[in-house]
Design a protein around this motif. Sequence first.
Motif, PDB file in Angstrom:
ATOM      1  N   TYR A 189       9.907  11.331 -26.551  1.00  0.00           N
ATOM      2  CA  TYR A 189       9.664   9.968 -26.103  1.00  0.00           C
ATOM      3  C   TYR A 189       8.523   9.959 -25.100  1.00  0.00           C
ATOM      4  CZ  TYR A 189      13.659   8.169 -28.560  1.00  0.00           C
ATOM      5  OH  TYR A 189      14.521   7.785 -29.555  1.00  0.00           O
ATOM      6  N   HIS A 190       7.630   9.004 -25.252  1.00  0.00           N
ATOM      7  CA  HIS A 190       6.447   8.869 -24.409  1.00  0.00           C
ATOM      8  C   HIS A 190       6.473   7.515 -23.705  1.00  0.00           C
ATOM      9  CE1 HIS A 190       5.232  11.988 -27.245  1.00  0.00           C
ATOM     10  NE2 HIS A 190       4.241  12.307 -26.435  1.00  0.00           N
ATOM     11  N   LEU A 191       6.040   7.503 -22.473  1.00  0.00           N
ATOM     12  CA  LEU A 191       5.865   6.253 -21.739  1.00  0.00           C
ATOM     13  C   LEU A 191       4.446   5.765 -22.005  1.00  0.00           C
ATOM     14  CD1 LEU A 191       6.677   4.099 -19.649  1.00  0.00           C
ATOM     15  CD2 LEU A 191       5.896   5.691 -17.861  1.00  0.00           C
ATOM     16  N   ILE A 192       4.322   4.581 -22.569  1.00  0.00           N
ATOM     17  CA  ILE A 192       3.017   3.990 -22.886  1.00  0.00           C
ATOM     18  C   ILE A 192       2.744   2.891 -21.873  1.00  0.00           C
ATOM     19  CG2 ILE A 192       1.660   2.772 -24.624  1.00  0.00           C
ATOM     20  CD1 ILE A 192       3.713   3.902 -26.702  1.00  0.00           C
ATOM     21  N   LEU A 193       1.659   3.034 -21.131  1.00  0.00           N
ATOM     22  CA  LEU A 193       1.235   2.022 -20.169  1.00  0.00           C
ATOM     23  C   LEU A 193      -0.171   1.591 -20.540  1.00  0.00           C
ATOM     24  CD1 LEU A 193       2.467   3.734 -16.888  1.00  0.00           C
ATOM     25  CD2 LEU A 193       3.546   1.825 -18.087  1.00  0.00           C
ATOM     26  N   GLY A 194      -0.392   0.314 -20.609  1.00  0.00           N
ATOM     27  CA  GLY A 194      -1.711  -0.194 -20.954  1.00  0.00           C
ATOM     28  C   GLY A 194      -2.031  -1.456 -20.186  1.00  0.00           C
ATOM     29  N   SER A 202       0.835  -1.209   0.000  1.00  0.00           N
ATOM     30  CA  SER A 202       0.000   0.000   0.000  1.00  0.00           C
ATOM     31  C   SER A 202       0.863   1.250   0.000  1.00  0.00           C
ATOM     32  CB  SER A 202      -0.940   0.008   1.209  1.00  0.00           C
ATOM     33  OG  SER A 202      -0.203   0.075   2.411  1.00  0.00           O
ATOM     34  N   VAL A 203       0.259   2.348  -0.415  1.00  0.00           N
ATOM     35  CA  VAL A 203       0.901   3.659  -0.415  1.00  0.00           C
ATOM     36  C   VAL A 203      -0.183   4.689  -0.103  1.00  0.00           C
ATOM     37  CG1 VAL A 203       0.581   4.016  -2.909  1.00  0.00           C
ATOM     38  CG2 VAL A 203       2.422   5.218  -1.701  1.00  0.00           C
ATOM     39  N   THR A 204       0.169   5.710   0.685  1.00  0.00           N
ATOM     40  CA  THR A 204      -0.797   6.744   1.066  1.00  0.00           C
ATOM     41  C   THR A 204      -0.524   8.014   0.272  1.00  0.00           C
ATOM     42  OG1 THR A 204      -1.033   5.828   3.279  1.00  0.00           O
ATOM     43  CG2 THR A 204      -1.730   8.112   2.971  1.00  0.00           C
ATOM     44  N   ILE A 205      -1.573   8.546  -0.338  1.00  0.00           N
ATOM     45  CA  ILE A 205      -1.495   9.768  -1.136  1.00  0.00           C
ATOM     46  C   ILE A 205      -1.854  10.950  -0.242  1.00  0.00           C
ATOM     47  CG2 ILE A 205      -2.417  10.991  -3.146  1.00  0.00           C
ATOM     48  CD1 ILE A 205      -0.789   8.429  -3.790  1.00  0.00           C
ATOM     49  N   THR A 206      -0.959  11.927  -0.142  1.00  0.00           N
ATOM     50  CA  THR A 206      -1.224  13.120   0.678  1.00  0.00           C
ATOM     51  C   THR A 206      -1.267  14.396  -0.146  1.00  0.00           C
ATOM     52  OG1 THR A 206       1.137  13.346   1.146  1.00  0.00           O
ATOM     53  CG2 THR A 206      -0.182  12.076   2.730  1.00  0.00           C
ATOM     54  N   ASP A 207      -0.930  14.317  -1.434  1.00  0.00           N
ATOM     55  CA  ASP A 207      -0.943  15.471  -2.329  1.00  0.00           C
ATOM     56  C   ASP A 207      -2.106  15.308  -3.304  1.00  0.00           C
ATOM     57  OD1 ASP A 207      -0.282  17.739  -3.742  1.00  0.00           O
ATOM     58  OD2 ASP A 207       1.471  16.867  -4.734  1.00  0.00           O
ATOM     59  N   PRO A 208      -3.226  16.023  -3.105  1.00  0.00           N
ATOM     60  CA  PRO A 208      -4.415  15.817  -3.947  1.00  0.00           C
ATOM     61  C   PRO A 208      -4.134  16.073  -5.427  1.00  0.00           C
ATOM     62  CG  PRO A 208      -4.952  17.123  -2.015  1.00  0.00           C
ATOM     63  CD  PRO A 208      -3.459  17.025  -2.058  1.00  0.00           C
ATOM     64  N   GLY A 209      -4.835  15.321  -6.272  1.00  0.00           N
ATOM     65  CA  GLY A 209      -4.705  15.509  -7.711  1.00  0.00           C
ATOM     66  C   GLY A 209      -5.054  14.260  -8.473  1.00  0.00           C
ATOM     67  N   ASP A 210      -4.821  14.310  -9.775  1.00  0.00           N
ATOM     68  CA  ASP A 210      -5.049  13.156 -10.647  1.00  0.00           C
ATOM     69  C   ASP A 210      -3.777  12.317 -10.708  1.00  0.00           C
ATOM     70  OD1 ASP A 210      -7.640  13.929 -11.210  1.00  0.00           O
ATOM     71  OD2 ASP A 210      -7.068  15.041 -13.002  1.00  0.00           O
ATOM     72  N   TYR A 211      -3.943  11.014 -10.560  1.00  0.00           N
ATOM     73  CA  TYR A 211      -2.821  10.090 -10.542  1.00  0.00           C
ATOM     74  C   TYR A 211      -3.055   8.957 -11.532  1.00  0.00           C
ATOM     75  CZ  TYR A 211      -0.964  12.088  -6.212  1.00  0.00           C
ATOM     76  OH  TYR A 211      -0.425  12.929  -5.271  1.00  0.00           O
ATOM     77  N   LEU A 212      -1.971   8.473 -12.117  1.00  0.00           N
ATOM     78  CA  LEU A 212      -2.003   7.228 -12.848  1.00  0.00           C
ATOM     79  C   LEU A 212      -1.464   6.175 -11.891  1.00  0.00           C
ATOM     80  CD1 LEU A 212      -2.754   6.204 -15.679  1.00  0.00           C
ATOM     81  CD2 LEU A 212      -0.309   6.169 -16.183  1.00  0.00           C
ATOM     82  N   LYS A 247       2.778  16.485 -12.806  1.00  0.00           N
ATOM     83  CA  LYS A 247       4.239  16.558 -12.764  1.00  0.00           C
ATOM     84  C   LYS A 247       4.856  16.229 -14.127  1.00  0.00           C
ATOM     85  CE  LYS A 247       4.125  17.311  -8.338  1.00  0.00           C
ATOM     86  NZ  LYS A 247       4.339  18.659  -7.824  1.00  0.00           N
ATOM     87  N   PHE A 248       4.025  15.813 -15.075  1.00  0.00           N
ATOM     88  CA  PHE A 248       4.493  15.468 -16.408  1.00  0.00           C
ATOM     89  C   PHE A 248       4.138  16.577 -17.386  1.00  0.00           C
ATOM     90  CE2 PHE A 248       4.133  11.524 -14.137  1.00  0.00           C
ATOM     91  CZ  PHE A 248       5.229  10.797 -14.563  1.00  0.00           C
ATOM     92  N   GLU A 249       4.933  16.709 -18.434  1.00  0.00           N
ATOM     93  CA  GLU A 249       4.677  17.742 -19.439  1.00  0.00           C
ATOM     94  C   GLU A 249       3.306  17.558 -20.074  1.00  0.00           C
ATOM     95  OE1 GLU A 249       6.603  19.252 -23.676  1.00  0.00           O
ATOM     96  OE2 GLU A 249       7.858  18.167 -22.251  1.00  0.00           O
ATOM     97  N   ASN A 250       2.967  16.323 -20.408  1.00  0.00           N
ATOM     98  CA  ASN A 250       1.665  15.992 -20.982  1.00  0.00           C
ATOM     99  C   ASN A 250       1.263  14.607 -20.495  1.00  0.00           C
ATOM    100  OD1 ASN A 250       1.244  18.267 -22.946  1.00  0.00           O
ATOM    101  ND2 ASN A 250       3.164  17.451 -23.745  1.00  0.00           N
ATOM    102  N   ALA A 251      -0.021  14.372 -20.409  1.00  0.00           N
ATOM    103  CA  ALA A 251      -0.527  13.049 -20.057  1.00  0.00           C
ATOM    104  C   ALA A 251      -1.813  12.814 -20.832  1.00  0.00           C
ATOM    105  CB  ALA A 251      -0.782  12.949 -18.557  1.00  0.00           C
ATOM    106  N   TYR A 252      -1.948  11.638 -21.399  1.00  0.00           N
ATOM    107  CA  TYR A 252      -3.124  11.267 -22.183  1.00  0.00           C
ATOM    108  C   TYR A 252      -3.661   9.964 -21.609  1.00  0.00           C
ATOM    109  CZ  TYR A 252      -0.428  14.344 -25.210  1.00  0.00           C
ATOM    110  OH  TYR A 252       0.317  15.387 -25.698  1.00  0.00           O
ATOM    111  N   TYR A 253      -4.982   9.874 -21.505  1.00  0.00           N
ATOM    112  CA  TYR A 253      -5.560   8.684 -20.891  1.00  0.00           C
ATOM    113  C   TYR A 253      -6.941   8.419 -21.463  1.00  0.00           C
ATOM    114  CZ  TYR A 253      -7.338   5.461 -17.354  1.00  0.00           C
ATOM    115  OH  TYR A 253      -7.859   4.361 -16.707  1.00  0.00           O
ATOM    116  N   SER A 254      -7.238   7.163 -21.667  1.00  0.00           N
ATOM    117  CA  SER A 254      -8.577   6.752 -22.046  1.00  0.00           C
ATOM    118  C   SER A 254      -8.765   5.320 -21.579  1.00  0.00           C
ATOM    119  CB  SER A 254      -8.762   6.849 -23.562  1.00  0.00           C
ATOM    120  OG  SER A 254     -10.113   6.615 -23.910  1.00  0.00           O
ATOM    121  N   GLU A 255     -10.008   4.957 -21.310  1.00  0.00           N
ATOM    122  CA  GLU A 255     -10.267   3.594 -20.859  1.00  0.00           C
ATOM    123  C   GLU A 255     -11.628   3.116 -21.353  1.00  0.00           C
ATOM    124  OE1 GLU A 255     -10.440   3.378 -16.596  1.00  0.00           O
ATOM    125  OE2 GLU A 255     -12.105   4.762 -16.457  1.00  0.00           O
TER     126      GLU A 255
END
Length: 194
Positions: free
Chosen positions: A134-139, A15-25, A98-106
């Motif tokens: 260069y982009h990091l692609i996670l799927g 587990s990990v605890t998030i203390t900085d509100p926002g959108d996360y991947l 924290k990233f220059e750009n982020a793209y997401y769809s599901e």
Amino acid sequence: AFNANTTTSTADAVSVTITDPGDYLVIGSGMLGGGGNAYIFDGTNSYGAVGVAMNQSNTTYSPFWHVVKLSLTNQTLSVRVTVGGIKQASILALKLDKFENAYYSEQTTQNTTNSTTFVDAFTYTPTLVNPGNYHLILGAAQLQINSATRSAGAKLTNQSRGTNYNVSHFRENNATTEWYPTPVARVSSFVDPS
């Protein structure tokens, strides 16, 4: 966070605890024991539940891998196992601003086919600000076959360039209740080199 040990029954493997509100991947992973079930848990909701992992034997492990975008405040995220065991579990939360750009769809609904060749189950066409970077692609996806006499396959493909971002993996044809995660992690540029 990472836990190399095996966690069984209904418990949080890591587990990990998030203390900085926002959108996360959020990326959860591990090695799931035969017939096991795991998911990412935010204290209320579950994401990416396997249901039933490969169940050939008690010594067979299959991957658990799920990627999901979540809006978080002060929450603890975990990889939770509910049946069987999971080992080498990890959870990673990347804050998207924290990233220059982020793209997401599901697509959270199930898509089925009787095709004997690869067909599109889900498509996404982002408008990339800097396609040459260069982009990091996670799927992530989960694959099941409803026949004990046929196999099924899955892969992530860039249709514009004809590029596969993971090796096509196939779900064997010996069980109809098991789900098999499709992990994708790749770094790529989206322009052809000169």
